[in-house]
Design an enzyme around this catalytic site. Structure first.
Site, PDB file in Angstrom:
ATOM      1  N   ASP A 195      -6.666 -13.402   3.010  1.00  0.00           N
ATOM      2  CA  ASP A 195      -6.093 -13.378   4.354  1.00  0.00           C
ATOM      3  C   ASP A 195      -5.031 -14.463   4.539  1.00  0.00           C
ATOM      4  OD1 ASP A 195      -7.664 -11.292   5.154  1.00  0.00           O
ATOM      5  OD2 ASP A 195      -8.835 -12.426   6.609  1.00  0.00           O
TER       6      ASP A 195
ATOM      7  N   TYR B 297       3.661  14.359  -5.406  1.00  0.00           N
ATOM      8  CA  TYR B 297       4.924  15.056  -5.692  1.00  0.00           C
ATOM      9  C   TYR B 297       5.855  15.057  -4.488  1.00  0.00           C
ATOM     10  CZ  TYR B 297       4.494  19.323  -2.973  1.00  0.00           C
ATOM     11  OH  TYR B 297       4.445  20.214  -1.949  1.00  0.00           O
TER      12      TYR B 297
END
Lengths: 653, 653
Positions: free
Chosen positions: A424, A455
């Site tokens: 973080d 694709y």
């Protein structure tokens, strides 16, 4: 300088003065901050003005005296004054006197970077809405991956709103990769594809269609991804392959149908799949397991040792038991910097256990490091050119303290052996909320959570065109990416930058720990937990008149109440701020016994009370123990503590 | 004035000048912004300086000339210049020329509020780390709930990082409430508790132990929560009751064990539980269903009508079919303001279907409105005192446009009939990222996702002490809460404030829609989708030489490419910005046929091409059609379009 150093402008001959990095507890750097703030704002305004200057103005000056305009500006000004008044009831996180929660002053670079970018309002869901800040997000993710030790060309990483979402995404990937071999097997069967080979945990290869369910669910993550890649290659058409796998996958079918089909095909053989975490793991792991459908009951707490680190031999026992019961392990989560104690798991030993049992028992599972708190500390293992600093060099950096311990150093270095890591920036990156991050060793992991077939992705758009497709969250602030990016410029991810900053916070914690251990507490008994791995100091407090552990815990709660903000107590009335936590018996077990015993209580007392309460001090100020300025805050804190002890003892019911 | 109006300082006699709310496309309000920005910054610095003034200074002026300090400040300044240079490669969302994605200029109130609060860095995970901004978060959540029409004293709501997490949390609640009656049944059996009664969808009551699985899974959400409350009351000890239910719940046991036990107890009777969304639903719903373990295949797309609104009769058919197949419905999601077309579902008719089939078929399910985009538009149905404006009044507000349609008005009002609503302040709230929000009609919903037993909660802490316990995310920016809070002060959630702003964006969209419909396009055929419900205008483009729908779609892609930012095309070179979407045949079905036919293509062409591509224009500028300033942007856009059409036709392959 190598690629690791990303600051073309930096001149780093002199060691960085960390006081130059923050606004400062008295706003010492307000002149610089204000100059840069105005620069950023005006620069933005003139950018607007120079964009199609022929467009003219929407508001002309004379209109600004109309009531509809004037009232609106008056309201805005007045409400801002109201907001500023309210905010002053907030908590002075910037002050050395605040050593409570994981919050502190922020780097100026991160705040100015955030504000400058917010004016542009980019949305990192797609680069079309954030051509600049999507690139920055991928840059900082690559910086974090290099710090961890992942291969930059193979990793995948991005920012999140925080550690919960980062951990969630990692476990989501882990769950999907666990069941991926089953999906490939079913997809291959449907296509009548034979002779797919898969690597087993012991290093041998086997035919996919020969494996029983137990072995299918013990393929290691990288091998499962290789298997999916081999399937795609055999199918030829990536789109068709991805759809075939999705149609047979847990995430496609859902648990209900997937489970039904597993039972049909393989009978009711295996126990429910589990997730292993140390007893010290953050409570959000329970949320995550519940919501992912894994189940809260399948979250197994592995005992920790007396330093609050996951016990590698307990992990080994747990893994052996699960293997005997034929319960698949989805993931093992190691914590680098626990929320309560800043303990750093011996991740090197945990990874050794994984590797050894893979060979011995043939089990495979996903290894994740929840380094939300401690991840940035890995910077202290890095030279400016990105190479590892050997332990002796690191030790020298923090002399005369003997820090970090070699086990901590080894734990930090072993993050490179995991499948994913949560870090973080909005914790030890000293960067504003919201800024979490997740890094995956193997970039192909992201295909397991992608919502559209890859694709589609290559129809004209570049690789980074639409990262939102691989990320749980959608819209997110480009400003957060710029904020992290700027802060990493000001403080590089190596021993000169973040390493130095975090080391100085640990130095403060060690000095505080010594002061508490050796203080003059009269009849009070101050019992610190063992020396912290990083920068969180916890201590229990007893007194001869507190006859039971329950009374002692209540007394600690009262001390906490007297040194924290609540409905009844405003920040203005407090001199020092702490927070509190409980080492609960069901989770902490024996690891808390030294503390219980030092308080003069027994194992039975601990079981009866259910927990031992401790005051928790998070040190994020790099100057707490520096002697810079003319106030001894640690001494002042100790004096305040003693006063509070006596006051609270006097008035206790 | 009633409680609904939350601005003590406001003087609203004169109608609000919306131009006063934003920085402006030429930075017209830069003087005000700069003044308030400096005020906020200096106010914060002096707050720091006045906090324990005796603490002295950490940096004294003479130290600022040391190399370690000077180098650091030089780096910061230089890197900021670098950032500002990079940001200018961003997209001018503030300009009337930008009508692409859902991004625009932000309210000054929200930006200044965000910045002012970021300096204090509050974390809304717990009020101890955010005593001011946690309250603000709950205040803005209550304002949104009142706008929706939920009972303020019964609702529960909070901010999130965005719409995905808000929708996720709602569906997580929906999933857990669906299986709650089973958990109560098993918990009651274990405790040998008899005679628990539950209300059925047809309004009758039945004994819990008499119900078969189908009826257990068709208890309406409010009735399931009542059942759990009755169980708690009977147990007496809330802690014990909550733990007993958790131990028998889906989230506690996990799907694998829960499913196994369901099969053991009830046999293999029911199909997998499903989630219904309109075909227009955002792609994140698929992520959400996959990750929650419901399964992508269990996400059922309900057809939309020719205005892209969920077709209530198609919903009814779907529900009847599922009931015949004995497939439980976890939730039905209605969309208020679709991402592609800004269509507003006839939520009133959807709620009618729910109520009618509850009586007729005895089915119960959760109803959620995904109003991430359109939610703020409900403000136009509200008077300053919070009462509903009747339709005729609303219509008068936007004269001479005939907007909104009565169906849209009814859809917005019907949000009060749902179980939960997602609304994103960072969309039509004109507030910086990250700011999503979720509202639940029944505050008890939050217990279904809480990680600790409620009893812990009342040990001293106030109700709002630790809201993170009921929320998926952990740490989150208090600055976002202050930002929304400030913006709601500047622009109240009624017809004078946000209602006016959003109405003006819709007016711009309607004018743009007419201009596109009636433009002189030569041989080009511009085919707008039907009149938008709100403020997004889409249109297809054909030409006699584009012989196939595939060619036509490619041409639209080229137009989009010429009017959007990419690796190859920087914002500086563009005069107007649009984006693009596709109405894909599998999802859109017949609803896209009028567009396809107007382009001169057939149903067969549509099936073969798989989609019809359209240019998408999101109007967020309230002045696009106002005539304010001296540029006709709609006319300019039309001229640019025509030029681009011709250029792209000339160079197409």
């Amino acid at each position: 300088m190598s690629d690791y150093d990303n600051s073309p402008y930096s001149r780093r001959e002199a060691p960085l003065d960390l006081a130059s990095v923050f606004l400062g507890p008295k706003g010492e750097n307000a002149d610089v901050f204000e100059r840069l703030l105005l620069e950023a704002f005006r620069d933005h305004v003139f950018w607007r003005r120079n964009y199609h200057p022929e467009d003219g103005f929407r508001v002309v000056e004379s209109e600004k005296h109309q009531p509809g305009y004037e009232n609106s500006i008056s309201t805005l000004s007045q409400e801002l004054m109201g907001l500023l008044g309210e905010l002053k009831a907030g908590v002075p996180f910037f002050s050395p006197r605040y050593i409570g929660h994981m919050t502190s002053d922020l780097t100026m670079a991160s705040m100015i970077g955030y504000f400058a970018t917010m004016l542009y309002n980019p949305n990192n869901v797609a680069s079309e809405a954030s051509p600049v800040t999507t690139r920055m997000e991928l840059e900082v993710a690559a910086q974090l991956a290099r710090m961890i030790g992942y291969e930059p060309s193979r990793h995948w990483g991005h920012l999140t709103s925080g550690g919960t979402v980062a951990n969630y995404e990692a476990l989501w990937v882990a769950r999907n990769v666990k069941y991926l071999p089953v999906a490939v097997r079913w997809a291959a069967e449907q296509m009548e594809m034979k002779n797919l080979s898969v690597r087993l945990p012991d290093g041998t290869a086997a035919g996919l269609d020969e494996l029983d369910l137990w072995r299918l669910l013990n393929v290691a993550p990288a091998d499962a991804l290789d298997l999916a890649a081999a399937f795609r290659d055999r199918v030829g058409d990536a789109y068709q392959a991805v759809h075939a796998m999705a149609a047979h996958s847990l995430e496609g079918m859902g648990y209900q149908e997937f489970g039904r089909r597993l039972a049909q095909v393989y009978g009711d053989a295996l126990g429910p799949a589990v997730v292993l975490v140390p007893s010290t793991a953050h409570y959000s792991w329970e949320k995550i397991c519940r919501s992912l459908g894994i189940g809260g009951a399948q979250l197994i707490h592995v005992p920790v040792d007396k330093r609050f680190r996951m016990d590698p031999s307990a992990l080994e026992d747990t893994l052996r038991t699960r293997a005997e019961k034929k319960q698949p392990v989805i993931a093992c989560v190691s914590v680098i910097g626990t929320t309560e104690e800043s303990a750093v798991d011996r991740l090197d030993q945990i990874a050794d256990v994984r590797d050894r049992l893979a060979r011995e028992l043939g089990i495979g599972f996903y290894l994740h490091a929840d380094a939300a708190w401690g991840g940035y500390a890995a910077s202290l293992t890095r030279n400016p050119d990105g190479s590892r600093r050997v332990y002796e060099e690191v030790l020298r950096d923090y002399s005369p303290e003997v820090w970090p311990e070699e086990g901590v150093y080894n734990g930090l270095c072993a993050m490179e052996r995991t499948d994913s890591v949560t870090i973080d920036p909005h914790k030890l990156g000293f960067i504003p909320y919201p800024a979490g991050a997740v890094s995956f060793r193997d970039g192909r992991s992201r295909d397991l959570v992608a919502v559209e077939a890859p694709y589609l992705f290559h129809r004209g758009a570049s690789e980074w065109g639409y990262i939102g497709r691989f990320i749980f969250e959608g819209s997110k602030p480009g400003a957060a990416a710029a904020s992290v990016w700027m802060s990493h410029k000001a403080l590089p991810l190596d021993a000169r930058g973040y390493g130095k900053l975090i080391g100085e916070t640990a130095r403060g914690a060690l000095v505080l720990h010594r002061r508490l251990s050796a203080g003059d507490w009269g009849e009070f008994r101050v019992v610190p937990l063992p020396t912290p791995d990083m920068n969180i100091v916890c201590f229990a407090v007893g007194h001869p008149t507190l006859a039971t552990l329950e009374d002692t815990n209540d007394f600690v709660s009262r001390i906490y109440g007297a040194m924290s903000v609540s409905d009844a107590r405003s920040a203005r009335t407090l001199d020092y701020f702490v927070t509190k936590t409980e080492l609960r018996q069901p989770e902490y077990g024996d690891s808390a016994m030294p503390t219980v015993e030092s308080l003069g209580f027994s194992r039975e007392d601990y079981h009866r009370a259910g927990a031992v309460a401790v005051i928790r001090c998070t040190v994020m100020d790099p100057f707490l123990a520096s002697g810079r300025g003319n106030v001894d805050f640690i001494g002042g804190f100790a004096r305040t503590l003693r006063t509070v002890f006596e006051q609270e003892l006097a008035v206790r019911p």
